[in-house]
Scaffold this motif. Structure first.
Motif, PDB file in Angstrom:
ATOM      1  N   SER A   1       0.938  -1.212  -0.075  1.00 23.40           N
ATOM      2  CA  SER A   1      -0.262   0.167  -0.032  1.00 23.40           C
ATOM      3  C   SER A   1       0.318   1.407   0.119  1.00 23.40           C
ATOM      4  N   TRP A   2       1.847   0.947   0.717  1.00 25.73           N
ATOM      5  CA  TRP A   2       2.560   2.232   0.944  1.00 25.73           C
ATOM      6  C   TRP A   2       3.817   2.623  -0.478  1.00 25.73           C
ATOM      7  N   HIS A   3       4.473   1.005  -0.233  1.00 32.83           N
ATOM      8  CA  HIS A   3       5.216   1.291  -2.183  1.00 32.83           C
ATOM      9  C   HIS A   3       5.103   1.630  -3.126  1.00 32.83           C
ATOM     10  N   LEU A   4       2.878   1.530  -3.404  1.00 31.55           N
ATOM     11  CA  LEU A   4       2.698   1.936  -4.671  1.00 31.55           C
ATOM     12  C   LEU A   4       3.020   3.486  -4.924  1.00 31.55           C
ATOM     13  N   VAL A   5       3.290   4.346  -4.186  1.00 34.10           N
ATOM     14  CA  VAL A   5       3.793   6.156  -4.187  1.00 34.10           C
ATOM     15  C   VAL A   5       4.282   6.012  -4.509  1.00 34.10           C
ATOM     16  N   ASP A   6       5.893   5.441  -4.308  1.00 30.88           N
ATOM     17  CA  ASP A   6       6.970   5.368  -5.663  1.00 30.88           C
ATOM     18  C   ASP A   6       6.971   4.560  -7.153  1.00 30.88           C
ATOM     19  N   TRP A   7       5.557   3.335  -6.949  1.00 26.05           N
ATOM     20  CA  TRP A   7       6.068   3.401  -8.356  1.00 26.05           C
ATOM     21  C   TRP A   7       5.381   3.283  -9.174  1.00 26.05           C
ATOM     22  N   ILE A   8       4.020   4.677  -8.719  1.00 31.89           N
ATOM     23  CA  ILE A   8       3.411   5.659  -9.478  1.00 31.89           C
ATOM     24  C   ILE A   8       4.372   6.833  -9.077  1.00 31.89           C
ATOM     25  N   LEU A   9       4.676   7.379  -8.614  1.00 36.32           N
ATOM     26  CA  LEU A   9       5.552   7.890  -9.255  1.00 36.32           C
ATOM     27  C   LEU A   9       7.131   8.001 -10.071  1.00 36.32           C
ATOM     28  N   ASN A  10       7.248   7.027 -10.651  1.00 35.80           N
ATOM     29  CA  ASN A  10       8.395   6.299 -11.412  1.00 35.80           C
ATOM     30  C   ASN A  10       7.760   5.928 -12.519  1.00 35.80           C
ATOM     31  N   SER A  11       6.607   5.572 -12.766  1.00 36.81           N
ATOM     32  CA  SER A  11       5.801   5.149 -13.697  1.00 36.81           C
ATOM     33  C   SER A  11       4.929   6.419 -14.511  1.00 36.81           C
ATOM     34  N   VAL A  12       5.032   7.806 -14.210  1.00 39.32           N
ATOM     35  CA  VAL A  12       4.629   8.508 -15.084  1.00 39.32           C
ATOM     36  C   VAL A  12       5.678   9.096 -15.157  1.00 39.32           C
ATOM     37  N   ASP A  13       4.946  10.798 -16.491  1.00 39.81           N
ATOM     38  CA  ASP A  13       6.257  11.330 -16.748  1.00 39.81           C
ATOM     39  C   ASP A  13       6.108  12.268 -16.224  1.00 39.81           C
ATOM     40  N   ASP A  14       6.706  13.896 -16.440  1.00 38.75           N
ATOM     41  CA  ASP A  14       7.131  14.481 -15.604  1.00 38.75           C
ATOM     42  C   ASP A  14       5.874  15.220 -14.653  1.00 38.75           C
ATOM     43  N   ASP A  15       5.155  15.660 -16.299  1.00 41.52           N
ATOM     44  CA  ASP A  15       4.067  16.538 -16.589  1.00 41.52           C
ATOM     45  C   ASP A  15       3.111  15.547 -14.275  1.00 41.52           C
ATOM     46  N   GLY A  16       2.572  14.459 -15.159  1.00 44.24           N
ATOM     47  CA  GLY A  16       2.032  13.247 -14.600  1.00 44.24           C
ATOM     48  C   GLY A  16       3.090  13.369 -12.584  1.00 44.24           C
ATOM     49  N   HIS A  17       4.055  13.655 -12.361  1.00 41.20           N
ATOM     50  CA  HIS A  17       4.625  13.244 -11.035  1.00 41.20           C
ATOM     51  C   HIS A  17       4.197  15.165 -10.597  1.00 41.20           C
ATOM     52  N   LEU A  18       4.303  15.861 -11.445  1.00 37.03           N
ATOM     53  CA  LEU A  18       3.857  16.778 -10.686  1.00 37.03           C
ATOM     54  C   LEU A  18       2.324  17.393 -10.435  1.00 37.03           C
ATOM     55  N   ARG A  19       1.690  16.835 -11.382  1.00 33.67           N
ATOM     56  CA  ARG A  19       0.396  16.387 -11.014  1.00 33.67           C
ATOM     57  C   ARG A  19      -0.163  15.661  -9.349  1.00 33.67           C
ATOM     58  N   LEU A  20       0.838  14.676  -9.310  1.00 33.80           N
ATOM     59  CA  LEU A  20       0.440  13.844  -8.398  1.00 33.80           C
ATOM     60  C   LEU A  20       0.359  14.545  -6.929  1.00 33.80           C
ATOM     61  N   CYS A  21       1.798  15.704  -6.866  1.00 28.69           N
ATOM     62  CA  CYS A  21       2.575  16.191  -5.468  1.00 28.69           C
ATOM     63  C   CYS A  21       2.810  16.989  -5.164  1.00 28.69           C
ATOM     64  N   GLY A  22       2.800  17.901  -6.459  1.00 35.18           N
ATOM     65  CA  GLY A  22       3.262  18.759  -6.596  1.00 35.18           C
ATOM     66  C   GLY A  22       4.203  19.611  -6.508  1.00 35.18           C
ATOM     67  N   LYS A  23       5.279  18.382  -6.828  1.00 38.92           N
ATOM     68  CA  LYS A  23       7.406  18.491  -6.855  1.00 38.92           C
ATOM     69  C   LYS A  23       7.348  17.811  -8.589  1.00 38.92           C
TER      70      LYS A  23
END
Length: 189
Positions: free
Chosen positions: A48-70
């Motif tokens: 449940s927790w590691h899905l955060v890393d798996w998602i952020l490493n699977s999306v493009d830069d725009d998705g990363h920014l959209r999902l975490c604001g960073k």
């Protein structure tokens, strides 16, 4: 994901880790002994927790920014994800606390929530009456895992089913749900 990871036993992305979470929840729901419940709940927390890393490493830069604001590589990505997704994943911070305690035994980098507890016990089916010793012989003990927060106890399988549903919605929204590919030579299919 173009390059598949080589150290994940064939799991290739967030969709696979979500399937692992579902599998671990089924293990938890069918646990008969305390260790079975405890170990399955532990695995649920980690996935449940590691899905955060798996998602952020699977999306493009725009998705990363959209999902975490960073921006990718910035400090505070994890905290940014938790804050940005709080309404979508309200139990995520609890998963973080349980998973990181499971990894490190003691929380030192994040504040430990003293109102959150993850524990295991046994439950008797059917419940018995202590004042009636004759009722004891009909009961069977089963291992259970419990997550307690905000002063309430929750069966861990219910807790993680809620987390799984929340992750499913987020992965679907982000286009990260992939069809399961059959394994070549899988003797269990």
């Amino acid at each position: 994901m173009a390059n598949h990871p080589t150290k994940t036993f064939g799991l290739r992305g967030p969709s696979d880790l979500l399937r692992k979470l579902s599998f671990d929840i089924r293990r938890l729901e069918h646990a008969e002994y305390s260790d079975e419940a405890r170990f399955a709940a532990f695995d649920c927390a980690l996935a449940s927790w590691h899905l955060v890393d798996w998602i952020l490493n699977s999306v493009d830069d725009d998705g990363h920014l959209r999902l975490c604001g960073k921006l990718r590589g910035a400090k505070g990505v994890t905290r940014g994800f938790i804050e940005a997704q709080r309404s979508n994943l309200p139990l995520l911070e609890h998963c973080q606390q349980i998973a990181n305690t499971g990894k490190h035994l003691v929380l030192t980098l994040i504040k430990d929530d003293p109102l959150l507890h993850a524990k295991s016990s046994v439950r008797f089916h059917p419940p018995f009456d202590l004042s009636r010793p004759g009722s004891w012989g009909d009961s069977v003990a089963r291992g259970v895992a419990v997550v307690e927060y905000a002063g309430e106890q929750h069966d861990a399988s219910d807790f993680f089913r809620t987390v799984e549903r929340d992750w499913s919605v987020l992965l679907e929204r982000e286009g990260l749900i992939e069809a399961e590919e059959p394994e070549p030579g899988n003797i269990f299919s």
